[in-house]
Scaffold this motif. Structure first.
Motif, PDB file in Angstrom:
ATOM      1  N   UNK A 241       0.841  -1.196   0.000  1.00 39.75           N
ATOM      2  CA  UNK A 241       0.000   0.000   0.000  1.00 39.75           C
ATOM      3  C   UNK A 241       0.882   1.254   0.000  1.00 39.75           C
ATOM      4  N   UNK A 242       2.199   1.047   0.047  1.00 35.02           N
ATOM      5  CA  UNK A 242       3.140   2.169   0.087  1.00 35.02           C
ATOM      6  C   UNK A 242       4.185   2.044  -1.018  1.00 35.02           C
ATOM      7  N   UNK A 243       3.751   2.128  -2.280  1.00 35.75           N
ATOM      8  CA  UNK A 243       4.729   2.011  -3.369  1.00 35.75           C
ATOM      9  C   UNK A 243       5.742   3.146  -3.365  1.00 35.75           C
ATOM     10  N   UNK A 244       5.406   4.252  -2.693  1.00 40.02           N
ATOM     11  CA  UNK A 244       6.330   5.387  -2.621  1.00 40.02           C
ATOM     12  C   UNK A 244       7.608   5.040  -1.842  1.00 40.02           C
ATOM     13  N   UNK A 245       7.574   3.967  -1.063  1.00 39.07           N
ATOM     14  CA  UNK A 245       8.749   3.562  -0.294  1.00 39.07           C
ATOM     15  C   UNK A 245       9.666   2.620  -1.077  1.00 39.07           C
ATOM     16  N   UNK A 246       9.227   2.213  -2.266  1.00 39.03           N
ATOM     17  CA  UNK A 246      10.006   1.281  -3.092  1.00 39.03           C
ATOM     18  C   UNK A 246      10.693   2.018  -4.233  1.00 39.03           C
ATOM     19  N   UNK A 247      11.818   1.477  -4.708  1.00 33.56           N
ATOM     20  CA  UNK A 247      12.465   2.073  -5.881  1.00 33.56           C
ATOM     21  C   UNK A 247      11.537   1.995  -7.098  1.00 33.56           C
ATOM     22  N   UNK A 248      11.557   2.998  -7.961  1.00 31.38           N
ATOM     23  CA  UNK A 248      10.674   3.004  -9.144  1.00 31.38           C
ATOM     24  C   UNK A 248      10.798   1.754 -10.000  1.00 31.38           C
TER      25      UNK A 248
END
Length: 88
Positions: free
Chosen positions: A21-28
């Motif tokens: 639910x937090x793709x912003x915490x993963x590398x693109x």
């Protein structure tokens, strides 16, 4: 937004292996490997079954399939207790 990481089984069927639910915490480059969806449906939990999450990568339709799983120790004890009650 959620990102689902899948194992492709066919062009229209993929098993969901994990999600975030937090793709912003993963590398693109990691996020790009997943499938973005607005929501994830709630699974139905049945005794001695596991709700395996699937998605159609083309239409983004999501569903669950109930898969057998081993009984927990608690479920085994409940089954034994029920059998003992029958024998009384």
């Amino acid at each position: 937004m959620y990102v689902l990481f899948v194992e492709l089984e066919s062009e229209t069927r993929a098993k969901v292996i994990s999600n975030t639910a937090r793709p912003d915490l993963l590398p693109p480059q990691v996020v790009e490997q997943g499938i973005a969806v607005d929501d994830i449906p709630e699974p139905v939990h049945l005794p001695k079954k596991y709700p395996q999450h699937y998605i159609n990568p083309v239409t983004l339709e999501q569903w669950y399939e109930q898969v057998d799983r081993p009984a927990t120790q608690e479920e085994k004890m409940e089954d034994l207790s029920a059998e003992m009650q029958i024998l009384k």
